[in-house]
Design a protein around this motif. Structure first.
Motif, PDB file in Angstrom:
ATOM      1  N   ASP A 135      30.618  47.091  21.247  1.00 19.96           N
ATOM      2  CA  ASP A 135      31.544  46.007  20.883  1.00 19.96           C
ATOM      3  C   ASP A 135      31.970  45.275  22.154  1.00 19.96           C
ATOM      4  N   ALA A 136      30.971  44.731  22.854  1.00 22.76           N
ATOM      5  CA  ALA A 136      31.219  44.123  24.163  1.00 22.76           C
ATOM      6  C   ALA A 136      32.092  42.876  24.089  1.00 22.76           C
ATOM      7  N   GLU A 137      32.130  42.226  22.926  1.00 26.07           N
ATOM      8  CA  GLU A 137      32.905  40.987  22.809  1.00 26.07           C
ATOM      9  C   GLU A 137      34.394  41.224  22.582  1.00 26.07           C
ATOM     10  N   ARG A 138      34.763  42.442  22.257  1.00 27.24           N
ATOM     11  CA  ARG A 138      36.187  42.725  22.013  1.00 27.24           C
ATOM     12  C   ARG A 138      36.952  42.624  23.334  1.00 27.24           C
ATOM     13  N   PRO A 139      38.079  41.910  23.345  1.00 25.96           N
ATOM     14  CA  PRO A 139      38.870  41.795  24.579  1.00 25.96           C
ATOM     15  C   PRO A 139      39.350  43.162  25.063  1.00 25.96           C
ATOM     16  N   ARG A 140      39.352  43.340  26.364  1.00 23.89           N
ATOM     17  CA  ARG A 140      39.859  44.587  26.925  1.00 23.89           C
ATOM     18  C   ARG A 140      41.338  44.728  26.617  1.00 23.89           C
ATOM     19  N   GLY A 141      41.742  45.931  26.311  1.00 27.95           N
ATOM     20  CA  GLY A 141      43.149  46.188  26.023  1.00 27.95           C
ATOM     21  C   GLY A 141      43.514  46.013  24.562  1.00 27.95           C
ATOM     22  N   GLU A 142      42.618  45.432  23.764  1.00 31.98           N
ATOM     23  CA  GLU A 142      42.890  45.235  22.344  1.00 31.98           C
ATOM     24  C   GLU A 142      42.256  46.384  21.557  1.00 31.98           C
ATOM     25  N   THR A 143      43.037  47.071  20.765  1.00 28.68           N
ATOM     26  CA  THR A 143      42.517  48.184  19.977  1.00 28.68           C
ATOM     27  C   THR A 143      42.861  48.019  18.500  1.00 28.68           C
ATOM     28  N   SER A 144      42.049  48.638  17.665  1.00 29.21           N
ATOM     29  CA  SER A 144      42.268  48.664  16.216  1.00 29.21           C
ATOM     30  C   SER A 144      41.918  50.060  15.734  1.00 29.21           C
ATOM     31  N   SER A 145      42.371  50.405  14.549  1.00 34.42           N
ATOM     32  CA  SER A 145      42.007  51.709  14.007  1.00 34.42           C
ATOM     33  C   SER A 145      40.512  51.722  13.688  1.00 34.42           C
ATOM     34  N   VAL A 146      39.892  52.867  13.846  1.00 36.76           N
ATOM     35  CA  VAL A 146      38.463  53.008  13.551  1.00 36.76           C
ATOM     36  C   VAL A 146      38.165  52.602  12.115  1.00 36.76           C
ATOM     37  N   ILE A 147      39.017  52.980  11.186  1.00 42.29           N
ATOM     38  CA  ILE A 147      38.784  52.672   9.774  1.00 42.29           C
ATOM     39  C   ILE A 147      38.797  51.166   9.542  1.00 42.29           C
ATOM     40  N   ASP A 148      39.728  50.461  10.169  1.00 38.94           N
ATOM     41  CA  ASP A 148      39.771  49.006  10.016  1.00 38.94           C
ATOM     42  C   ASP A 148      38.523  48.357  10.597  1.00 38.94           C
ATOM     43  N   VAL A 149      38.061  48.857  11.723  1.00 33.44           N
ATOM     44  CA  VAL A 149      36.852  48.303  12.347  1.00 33.44           C
ATOM     45  C   VAL A 149      35.642  48.523  11.453  1.00 33.44           C
ATOM     46  N   LEU A 150      35.507  49.726  10.916  1.00 31.65           N
ATOM     47  CA  LEU A 150      34.372  50.015  10.038  1.00 31.65           C
ATOM     48  C   LEU A 150      34.398  49.143   8.786  1.00 31.65           C
ATOM     49  N   ALA A 151      35.585  48.968   8.215  1.00 34.69           N
ATOM     50  CA  ALA A 151      35.705  48.138   7.015  1.00 34.69           C
ATOM     51  C   ALA A 151      35.250  46.712   7.304  1.00 34.69           C
ATOM     52  N   LYS A 152      35.600  46.198   8.481  1.00 35.89           N
ATOM     53  CA  LYS A 152      35.207  44.838   8.850  1.00 35.89           C
ATOM     54  C   LYS A 152      33.710  44.750   9.118  1.00 35.89           C
ATOM     55  N   VAL A 153      33.168  45.714   9.849  1.00 41.21           N
ATOM     56  CA  VAL A 153      31.742  45.704  10.206  1.00 41.21           C
ATOM     57  C   VAL A 153      30.862  45.790   8.962  1.00 41.21           C
ATOM     58  N   TYR A 154      31.222  46.669   8.049  1.00 39.62           N
ATOM     59  CA  TYR A 154      30.396  46.889   6.868  1.00 39.62           C
ATOM     60  C   TYR A 154      30.812  46.050   5.661  1.00 39.62           C
ATOM     61  N   ARG A 201      42.431  57.739  15.028  1.00 39.27           N
ATOM     62  CA  ARG A 201      41.637  57.326  16.189  1.00 39.27           C
ATOM     63  C   ARG A 201      41.582  55.809  16.259  1.00 39.27           C
ATOM     64  N   ASP A 202      41.465  55.292  17.502  1.00 40.50           N
ATOM     65  CA  ASP A 202      41.361  53.848  17.644  1.00 40.50           C
ATOM     66  C   ASP A 202      40.028  53.458  18.264  1.00 40.50           C
ATOM     67  N   HIS A 203      39.792  52.163  18.267  1.00 39.19           N
ATOM     68  CA  HIS A 203      38.512  51.599  18.730  1.00 39.19           C
ATOM     69  C   HIS A 203      38.826  50.407  19.617  1.00 39.19           C
ATOM     70  N   GLY A 204      38.058  50.263  20.701  1.00 34.81           N
ATOM     71  CA  GLY A 204      38.287  49.137  21.593  1.00 34.81           C
ATOM     72  C   GLY A 204      37.106  48.880  22.495  1.00 34.81           C
ATOM     73  N   ASN A 205      37.312  48.029  23.462  1.00 36.81           N
ATOM     74  CA  ASN A 205      36.281  47.694  24.449  1.00 36.81           C
ATOM     75  C   ASN A 205      36.100  48.879  25.404  1.00 36.81           C
ATOM     76  N   THR A 206      34.861  49.291  25.623  1.00 40.66           N
ATOM     77  CA  THR A 206      34.592  50.489  26.408  1.00 40.66           C
ATOM     78  C   THR A 206      34.117  50.197  27.832  1.00 40.66           C
ATOM     79  N   PHE A 207      34.192  48.943  28.259  1.00 40.35           N
ATOM     80  CA  PHE A 207      33.658  48.581  29.578  1.00 40.35           C
ATOM     81  C   PHE A 207      34.308  49.394  30.696  1.00 40.35           C
ATOM     82  N   ASP A 208      35.612  49.563  30.648  1.00 36.47           N
ATOM     83  CA  ASP A 208      36.297  50.311  31.704  1.00 36.47           C
ATOM     84  C   ASP A 208      35.905  51.783  31.689  1.00 36.47           C
ATOM     85  N   VAL A 209      35.683  52.325  30.510  1.00 40.16           N
ATOM     86  CA  VAL A 209      35.220  53.723  30.429  1.00 40.16           C
ATOM     87  C   VAL A 209      33.867  53.862  31.114  1.00 40.16           C
TER      88      VAL A 209
END
Length: 224
Positions: free
Chosen positions: A44-63, A93-101
């Motif tokens: 999810d490289a386009e997600r702004p750094r520092g912005e997080t959402s719940s994993v369930i919300d992300v999955l619902a949007k993706v699928y 659990r949350d989901h976000g930009n992983t570039f810093d990781v």
């Protein structure tokens, strides 16, 4: 012989695939001659750094499904992970930009602690309710993995630190034809993707070992 593994720390099949690969590697007679290198890949490289959402919300949007359907998908993935002996939380659990990781993982690679950091990041992301998108949590995980906390914090504070290394890994994944992760490249001659069974990893390792080119011979590009 070298095995390169492209993956993202928020990818459940990368979490599972790493565990299955390690089981396959453990069954390989020449495992002590195998170097394992973990490469960066962002889902999810386009997600702004520092912005997080719940994993369930992300999955619902993706699928394009309901939260209930997304939750059911997570439960199925969790069952698979637990079947491989991996702890897995489906809520909180949350989901976000992983570039810093990934930048921090490159620091860990430079210090010889890459696998250790990856292990604690995966555990924290999938089995604990601590956010790997929080820099202070990441710094604590770095210390747990054997890194210097001050150095880890300095890398996280400098957005350019190891950024080029992350981008280089991602470009190489595209050049090798990776369409998703986990993506495994064995000796730059064999490629496979997904959370394959341990036995298949052992088989590919054996095939790569037995078909190694003569010393100094050119190796072909990995194939999918």
């Amino acid at each position: 012989m070298r095995v390169e593994i492209w993956g993202d720390v928020v990818c459940p099949w990368c979490y599972v695939g790493k565990a299955r690969f390690e089981k396959g590697l453990a069954a390989f007679d020449h495992r002590d001659r195998v170097e394992v290198v973990y490469r960066s890949y962002e889902l999810d490289a386009e997600r702004p750094r520092g912005e997080t959402s719940s994993v369930i919300d992300v999955l619902a949007k993706v699928y394009g499904c309901t939260r209930e359907e997304a939750q059911a998908k997570e439960e199925r993935v969790a069952a698979g992970a637990r079947g491989d002996g991996l702890p897995y939380l489906t809520e909180g659990r949350d989901h976000g930009n992983t570039f810093d990781v990934h930048r921090l993982l490159h620091l860990a690679k430079a210090r010889g602690r890459q696998r250790e950091l990856l292990d604690v990041v995966y555990r924290t992301n999938f089995a604990e309710q601590r956010s790997v998108f929080d820099h202070e949590v990441l710094a604590e995980l770095a210390v747990e993995a054997g890194l210097d906390g001050a150095e880890a914090r300095a890398v996280l504070a400098d957005e350019q630190a190891y950024a080029a290394d992350v981008r280089a890994d991602e470009r190489e994944a595209a050049e090798l034809g990776a369409r998703g992760v986990p993506f495994f490249v064995v000796d730059r001659r064999f490629g496979l993707s997904g959370g394959q069974p341990p036995e298949l990893f052992t088989e590919v390792l054996q095939k790569a070992w037995q078909s190694r080119p003569a010393e100094g011979a050119d190796t072909a590009q990995a194939r999918g």
